[in-house]
Motif scaffolding. Sequence first.
Motif, PDB file in Angstrom:
ATOM      1  N   ILE A 128       0.953  -1.200  -0.241  1.00  0.00           N
ATOM      2  CA  ILE A 128       0.105   0.005  -0.136  1.00  0.00           C
ATOM      3  C   ILE A 128       1.110   1.310   0.054  1.00  0.00           C
ATOM      4  CG2 ILE A 128      -1.567   1.424   1.340  1.00  0.00           C
ATOM      5  CD1 ILE A 128      -2.819  -1.314   2.584  1.00  0.00           C
ATOM      6  N   ALA A 129       1.887   1.334   0.775  1.00  0.00           N
ATOM      7  CA  ALA A 129       2.804   2.528   0.804  1.00  0.00           C
ATOM      8  C   ALA A 129       3.458   2.810  -0.352  1.00  0.00           C
ATOM      9  CB  ALA A 129       3.672   2.204   1.860  1.00  0.00           C
ATOM     10  N   LEU A 130       3.872   1.674  -1.266  1.00  0.00           N
ATOM     11  CA  LEU A 130       4.657   1.653  -2.433  1.00  0.00           C
ATOM     12  C   LEU A 130       3.696   1.732  -3.483  1.00  0.00           C
ATOM     13  CD1 LEU A 130       7.691  -0.477  -1.473  1.00  0.00           C
ATOM     14  CD2 LEU A 130       7.663   2.102  -1.773  1.00  0.00           C
ATOM     15  N   SER A 131       2.700   1.593  -3.414  1.00  0.00           N
ATOM     16  CA  SER A 131       1.481   1.705  -4.834  1.00  0.00           C
ATOM     17  C   SER A 131       1.808   2.749  -5.631  1.00  0.00           C
ATOM     18  CB  SER A 131       0.200   1.426  -4.073  1.00  0.00           C
ATOM     19  OG  SER A 131      -0.203   2.474  -3.309  1.00  0.00           O
ATOM     20  N   CYS A 132       2.080   4.033  -4.914  1.00  0.00           N
ATOM     21  CA  CYS A 132       2.324   5.232  -5.835  1.00  0.00           C
ATOM     22  C   CYS A 132       3.578   5.867  -6.106  1.00  0.00           C
ATOM     23  CB  CYS A 132       1.420   6.488  -5.266  1.00  0.00           C
ATOM     24  SG  CYS A 132      -0.643   5.719  -4.966  1.00  0.00           S
ATOM     25  N   SER A 133       4.801   4.816  -5.714  1.00  0.00           N
ATOM     26  CA  SER A 133       6.166   5.225  -5.940  1.00  0.00           C
ATOM     27  C   SER A 133       6.481   6.632  -5.250  1.00  0.00           C
ATOM     28  CB  SER A 133       6.449   5.271  -7.287  1.00  0.00           C
ATOM     29  OG  SER A 133       6.080   3.991  -8.031  1.00  0.00           O
TER      30      SER A 133
END
Length: 381
Positions: A225-230
């Motif tokens: 979730i934290a990395l889903s939007c780079s």
Amino acid sequence: MSEKPLVYIDDLVLNFYTYEGVVQALDKVKFFVKEGETLGVVGETGCGKSMTAFSVLRLVPPPGKIEGGKIFLRKDGKWLDILRQREGYLRRIRGNDISMIFQDPRSALNPVYTVKDQIGEAIKLHRREEICAKIIENYGEGKIKLSNFERKMLEKMKKNPRALSVRFTSKMPLLRGFKKKFDAEVEREVVKLLRDMRIPDPERVAEMYPHELSGGMAQRVVIAIALSCSPKILIADEPTTNLDVTVQLQILTLIRELKEKYNATVHYITHDMGVIAELCDRVVVMYAGNVVEMADVMEIFKNPLHPYTKALLECIPRPGREFKSIEGFVPSLINPPQGCRFNDRCPFRMDICLKEKPDFVKVKEGHFVFCHLYSGSGGSK
């Protein structure tokens, strides 16, 4: 790693108003995070590590209140003061520019939504234009079929997802084909993210609920979730707490690999000096709501300067040596000591330590310490 700061925290003051009194949680905290680095923030439980991270996201829980200082984020080549932004604008920053891996994945995940829904929510919110453009591009390359109506609705959705025509047609069974294609593309992105997290059978896991996940798998979902939007900055708040030792190693290895893959800057919070040595480039040492020392990781271990940093390193268990602990107790932040907050436990205490808070002293390039021992002995403010 760039030498340019990406985040700069300047004299941050945070207080909690309770029935017992005012808890002075952060007292003029000052440090910076360089672009591309892994910065470790270390200290005892309750020293203000997590509250500093929540302040960066403007997510301080009540009754906490930020009452001083500035937090700057470098965005599009300009400095942005996070504390002066409106809530609507902050929502675009959270997840898109700054993301956080929370300490307890069980409390971070919603028990009534599937993994697919929770990761997909962040993608739909921050990557809507990218997903719509990707579907239209696939149509142009002949990979998928789109009617003229679906293509036009995707174009409208790309520009304004709250448009009345988009909201109306997305609820009509015969007209919402464009919405189904959008959701299908988001689901493919979710599965791809889960695969990057090294989760076996990601298609099946995407349909699971949080209670069906193991501790390590739940933490990987939170990381996804934290990395889903780079994001530019990934704040990891003790992500290996309550996990088995073998799973802890897997999560640390995963964070290191994902940092390189997503080109992220990592702000890692921990109380484990072993993790600091393994993972971090620079270290910020905190005590009782104050930053006491900041330096490169090798410099901290080879040449610690602040008495608290030295004592903290002495507490690391070593074979053949008697276990040591820091004498005394952490002070109450409702009524903290005047001057340096470590003065009642410091073996090098001087009279000035009881009266004045130490200044920010640059001992040498990249090594900063907040201590009266160095304020007049070759250090430069």
